[in-house]
Motif scaffolding. Structure first.
Motif, PDB file in Angstrom:
ATOM      1  N   GLU A   1       0.864  -1.179   0.000  1.00  0.00           N
ATOM      2  CA  GLU A   1       0.000   0.000   0.000  1.00  0.00           C
ATOM      3  C   GLU A   1       0.901   1.230   0.000  1.00  0.00           C
ATOM      4  O   GLU A   1       1.823   1.328   0.815  1.00  0.00           O
ATOM      5  N   ILE A   2       0.644   2.133  -0.954  1.00  0.00           N
ATOM      6  CA  ILE A   2       1.399   3.383  -1.027  1.00  0.00           C
ATOM      7  C   ILE A   2       0.418   4.529  -1.153  1.00  0.00           C
ATOM      8  O   ILE A   2      -0.781   4.319  -1.378  1.00  0.00           O
TER       9      ILE A   2
ATOM     10  N   TYR B   1       2.109   7.155  -6.944  1.00  0.00           N
ATOM     11  CA  TYR B   1       1.961   6.174  -8.020  1.00  0.00           C
ATOM     12  C   TYR B   1       1.586   6.864  -9.322  1.00  0.00           C
ATOM     13  O   TYR B   1       0.629   7.608  -9.398  1.00  0.00           O
ATOM     14  N   ASP B   2       2.371   6.555 -10.368  1.00  0.00           N
ATOM     15  CA  ASP B   2       2.142   7.176 -11.668  1.00  0.00           C
ATOM     16  C   ASP B   2       2.051   6.118 -12.771  1.00  0.00           C
ATOM     17  O   ASP B   2       2.606   6.285 -13.847  1.00  0.00           O
TER      18      ASP B   2
ATOM     19  N   GLU C   1       0.646  -6.557 -10.966  1.00  0.00           N
ATOM     20  CA  GLU C   1      -0.413  -7.278 -11.680  1.00  0.00           C
ATOM     21  C   GLU C   1      -1.713  -6.478 -11.707  1.00  0.00           C
ATOM     22  O   GLU C   1      -2.427  -6.471 -12.698  1.00  0.00           O
ATOM     23  N   ARG C   2      -2.008  -5.822 -10.585  1.00  0.00           N
ATOM     24  CA  ARG C   2      -3.267  -5.093 -10.471  1.00  0.00           C
ATOM     25  C   ARG C   2      -3.122  -4.005  -9.423  1.00  0.00           C
ATOM     26  O   ARG C   2      -2.294  -4.114  -8.530  1.00  0.00           O
ATOM     27  N   THR C   3      -3.907  -2.961  -9.548  1.00  0.00           N
ATOM     28  CA  THR C   3      -3.934  -1.915  -8.533  1.00  0.00           C
ATOM     29  C   THR C   3      -5.354  -1.784  -8.001  1.00  0.00           C
ATOM     30  O   THR C   3      -6.319  -2.114  -8.681  1.00  0.00           O
TER      31      THR C   3
ATOM     32  N   GLU D   1      -3.337   0.205  -3.501  1.00  0.00           N
ATOM     33  CA  GLU D   1      -2.693  -1.077  -3.241  1.00  0.00           C
ATOM     34  C   GLU D   1      -2.113  -1.595  -4.541  1.00  0.00           C
ATOM     35  O   GLU D   1      -2.791  -1.606  -5.573  1.00  0.00           O
ATOM     36  N   LEU D   2      -0.862  -2.039  -4.501  1.00  0.00           N
ATOM     37  CA  LEU D   2      -0.190  -2.620  -5.655  1.00  0.00           C
ATOM     38  C   LEU D   2      -0.090  -4.121  -5.422  1.00  0.00           C
ATOM     39  O   LEU D   2       0.638  -4.565  -4.531  1.00  0.00           O
TER      40      LEU D   2
END
Length: 108
Positions: free
Chosen positions: A61-62, A67-68, A86-88, A96-97
């Motif tokens: 989690e960032i 996030y760009d 894979e997904r955000t 969440e990444l």
């Protein structure tokens, strides 16, 4: 309990370039240092991905502002094994990444 924002990850975007022979190739942008929270993969998401042949490794989690649209994540500045995002999942001011290890992708 873990200290919030105590993990550091490095985000990397993919760039298009031309190699020495004039052919298009894909490169990586400079690694961007970001503070993060490591989280577990939800079991339902893990098993759904597994049915599709995808092995999810972890979630970080960032803050959304950090996030760009980067496609890769490294766990350290000198890490040589990339992890693919894979997904955000956006949650207000956080994102969440959900990542898988590049080495886990045996089909390619």
């Amino acid at each position: 309990m873990a200290i919030p924002w105590s993990d550091v990850v490095y985000l990397v975007g993919l760039t298009e370039a031309i190699d020495d022979y004039g052919f298009p190739t894909t490169g990586e942008s400079e690694r961007k240092k970001v503070f993060a929270n490591k989280k577990s993969i939800r079991s339902s998401e893990y098993y759904q991905a597994k049915q599709s042949g995808i092995d999810l490794a972890f979630t970080y989690e960032i803050r959304s502002i950090d996030y760009d649209g980067e496609e890769k994540l490294y766990l350290s500045a000198d890490d040589e094994e990339p992890h693919e995002i894979e997904r955000t999942y956006e949650k207000g001011e956080f994102v969440e990444l959900i990542c898988k290890r590049k080495a886990d992708d045996h089909a390619v």
